[in-house]
Design an enzyme around this catalytic site. Structure first.
Site, mmCIF file in Angstrom:
data_model
loop_
_atom_site.group_PDB
_atom_site.id
_atom_site.type_symbol
_atom_site.label_atom_id
_atom_site.label_comp_id
_atom_site.label_asym_id
_atom_site.label_seq_id
_atom_site.Cartn_x
_atom_site.Cartn_y
_atom_site.Cartn_z
ATOM 1 N N ASN A 35 50.831 47.104 48.165
ATOM 2 C CA ASN A 35 50.325 48.274 47.430
ATOM 3 C C ASN A 35 49.680 49.258 48.401
ATOM 4 O O ASN A 35 49.677 49.024 49.608
ATOM 5 C CB ASN A 35 49.337 47.816 46.347
ATOM 6 C CG ASN A 35 48.194 47.025 46.950
ATOM 7 O OD1 ASN A 35 47.408 47.543 47.726
ATOM 8 N ND2 ASN A 35 48.122 45.735 46.623
ATOM 9 N N PHE A 71 35.885 45.246 41.705
ATOM 10 C CA PHE A 71 36.291 46.648 41.681
ATOM 11 C C PHE A 71 37.338 46.833 40.592
ATOM 12 O O PHE A 71 38.231 45.990 40.453
ATOM 13 C CB PHE A 71 36.871 47.078 43.036
ATOM 14 C CG PHE A 71 35.834 47.665 43.939
ATOM 15 C CD1 PHE A 71 34.814 46.869 44.442
ATOM 16 C CD2 PHE A 71 35.854 49.012 44.275
ATOM 17 C CE1 PHE A 71 33.834 47.394 45.261
ATOM 18 C CE2 PHE A 71 34.881 49.552 45.094
ATOM 19 C CZ PHE A 71 33.866 48.752 45.589
ATOM 20 N N LYS A 112 36.735 44.137 32.228
ATOM 21 C CA LYS A 112 36.830 43.249 33.402
ATOM 22 C C LYS A 112 35.482 42.615 33.722
ATOM 23 O O LYS A 112 35.417 41.447 34.100
ATOM 24 C CB LYS A 112 37.325 44.037 34.615
ATOM 25 C CG LYS A 112 38.816 43.990 34.707
ATOM 26 C CD LYS A 112 39.382 44.846 35.782
ATOM 27 C CE LYS A 112 40.773 45.237 35.336
ATOM 28 N NZ LYS A 112 41.351 46.293 36.102
ATOM 29 N N ASP A 164 49.036 41.219 42.055
ATOM 30 C CA ASP A 164 48.947 40.402 40.835
ATOM 31 C C ASP A 164 50.069 39.379 40.773
ATOM 32 O O ASP A 164 49.906 38.306 40.220
ATOM 33 C CB ASP A 164 48.998 41.302 39.602
ATOM 34 C CG ASP A 164 47.708 42.092 39.450
ATOM 35 O OD1 ASP A 164 46.648 41.541 39.802
ATOM 36 O OD2 ASP A 164 47.754 43.260 39.012
ATOM 37 N N LYS A 177 35.799 38.703 33.494
ATOM 38 C CA LYS A 177 35.751 37.923 34.737
ATOM 39 C C LYS A 177 34.330 37.431 35.019
ATOM 40 O O LYS A 177 34.056 36.928 36.114
ATOM 41 C CB LYS A 177 36.253 38.767 35.910
ATOM 42 C CG LYS A 177 37.705 39.227 35.753
ATOM 43 C CD LYS A 177 38.303 39.698 37.058
ATOM 44 C CE LYS A 177 39.638 40.376 36.836
ATOM 45 N NZ LYS A 177 40.451 40.466 38.037
ATOM 46 N N ASP A 190 43.638 34.653 40.300
ATOM 47 C CA ASP A 190 42.628 35.710 40.317
ATOM 48 C C ASP A 190 41.449 35.215 41.167
ATOM 49 O O ASP A 190 40.705 34.322 40.751
ATOM 50 C CB ASP A 190 42.183 36.033 38.889
ATOM 51 C CG ASP A 190 41.357 37.305 38.854
ATOM 52 O OD1 ASP A 190 40.430 37.427 39.677
ATOM 53 O OD2 ASP A 190 41.647 38.180 38.027
ATOM 54 N N ILE A 191 41.317 35.796 42.359
ATOM 55 C CA ILE A 191 40.300 35.307 43.309
ATOM 56 C C ILE A 191 38.891 35.581 42.771
ATOM 57 O O ILE A 191 38.008 34.727 42.791
ATOM 58 C CB ILE A 191 40.490 35.971 44.695
ATOM 59 C CG1 ILE A 191 41.930 35.772 45.178
ATOM 60 C CG2 ILE A 191 39.491 35.423 45.692
ATOM 61 C CD1 ILE A 191 42.279 36.496 46.458
#
Ligand code: C5P
Length: 398
Positions: free
Chosen positions: A210, A325, A339, A279, A343, A308-309
């Site tokens: 990306n 972020f 989020k 992702d 998360k 997902d770290i």
């Protein structure tokens, strides 16, 4: 010297005539409330006995790299993890040269190499050795790495020469050394940051990635270092110089980033996930370059989700203060808020990447900091300044 209270100080003693003053350094450190462990080089033992430093520090003095007894209790990696700061006094020209070239052939050089926090040196050597350009180049290299050099002083030397090279007096050294802990609001805090993109290989020559430049994460790392934190930066492939005085880990794939984060997150106070982690990754990576068959028909690339770290860090039992972020192109605050809760984060930094002035690869940013209690806008300015404000905000929360 209040900042020395409750600190773990590793004192390195190397082979110079000034080594007798190390005993006094240990005494002052203990009086200031520090825990002290002494590591001596072999030649230092010719100038002062380990027993003296052991009696004063209250801890076993180490000097052997391969010491079965020490490895069971505190080997070089444990010592590096234990220490909040390293002070090497006296630091001989030889030790300075070896540290500068990254040698790891005795206990002191190995511990220092493995250590990612503040290191201070108190050089002590003959004035001609001090003036020699090789010594100066070695020191420059260490200073660039963020080492603090205390002194040397000038005056009459043990060999009868007069000039620069004398080790400073113990209290003068400790005055400078104590600044290691008082440089900013994040002094003594350990911060782990991820930055940049990841690359997910399709075949030996192609990958999915990306547009992340890594600038935000690198600026945050610099701001945290400036504020006194000990920073580990785990970065995907980027084109920008790495910050000095941080523990730098380079990775390519999301899985490598996950593994590195899980390894380094232990005993950290703050985790900041700025990395644009891919992702998805290809289910199969071809060992050979995939050839086009010329039929004009579409081919299918099967993708599976990466771990997902950020979420994995916030699920840890002993989790640090976790910052994520949210780079969004629409419904910025609503998505960021989702989020934050989804998360289980302490803070999310919402960033509108649809605006080219502040998105990926830009020099500027404008973000909103969202916690469960409040929303704070950081107005449009350089990523460097935005980073300083984010670090300032975090340091008020921890
Ligand atoms: O869900 P989304 O990818 O938009 O969340 C962004 C945040 O999650 C960023 O802080 C990013 O570093 C982190 N992230 C992660 N691991 C992933 C995906 C995102 O740590 N696999």
């Amino acid at each position: 010297m209040d900042s020395l209270t409750n600190k773990n100080v590793l004192l390195g003693v190397t082979g110079g005539i000034a080594a007798y003053k190390s005993a006094e350094i240990v005494r002052h450190l203990k009086k200031s409330g520090s825990s002290v462990r002494v590591v001596m080089t072999k030649s230092a033992e010719e100038f002062i006995t380990p027993l003296t430093l052991q009696a004063l520090s209250g801890n076993r003095v180490s000097s052997e790299l391969l010491d079965a007894e020490a490895e069971a209790a505190m080997g070089h990696i444990e010592l590096a993890k234990w220490a909040d700061a390293i002070l090497i006094a006296p630091a001989t020209a030889n030790t300075i040269a070896r540290l500068s070239s990254g040698r790891g052939d005795d206990l002191l050089s190995t511990v220092t190499l493995a250590f990612d926090g503040p290191v201070s040196l108190a050089p002590a050597m003959n004035q001609a050795m001090w003036r020699d350009e090789r010594t100066q180049e070695n020191l420059d290299r260490l200073i660039q790495k963020g080492y603090e050099v205390c002194g040397p002083g000038s005056g009459e030397q043990a060999c009868g020469d007069i000039g620069l090279g004398r080790m400073l007096e113990p209290l003068e050294i400790l005055q400078i050394f104590s600044n290691s802990f008082t440089k900013g609001k994040m002094s003594g805090k350990r911060v782990l940051i991820t930055a940049g993109p990841t690359q997910e290989p399709i075949d030996p020559v192609r990958f999915i990635t990306n547009r992340s430049s890594g600038k935000m994460g690198y600026n945050l790392a610099e701001a945290a270092i400036e504020s006194g934190a000990r920073v580990t930066l785990i970065s995907g492939p980027v084109d920008i110089p790495k910050p000095s005085n941080c523990n730098f880990v380079s990775v390519e794939t999301a899985q490598e980033m996950y593994d590195a984060v899980m390894h380094h997150v232990k005993e950290k106070d703050v985790y900041i996930g700025t990395a644009a982690v891919s992702d998805y990754k290809p289910v199969n990576t071809s060992n050979l370059k995939i050839k086009k068959d010329g039929s004009g028909k579409p081919i299918t690339l099967e993708l599976e989700e990466n771990k997902d770290i950020l979420k994995s860090v916030s699920e840890l039992q002993d989790k640090p203060y976790v910052v994520g972020f949210a780079a969004e192109t629409d419904n910025l605050l609503v998505n960021a808020d989702k989020k934050l809760k989804g998360k289980n984060l302490d803070l999310i930094v919402a960033n509108d990447v649809s605006d080219k002035e502040i998105g990926f690869n830009s020099e500027q940013n404008e973000v909103t900091l969202i916690t469960l209690k409040e929303k704070t806008l950081i107005e449009r300015q350089s990523k460097k300044k935005v980073s300083r404000q984010i670090i300032d905000f975090i340091s008020d929360q921890i």
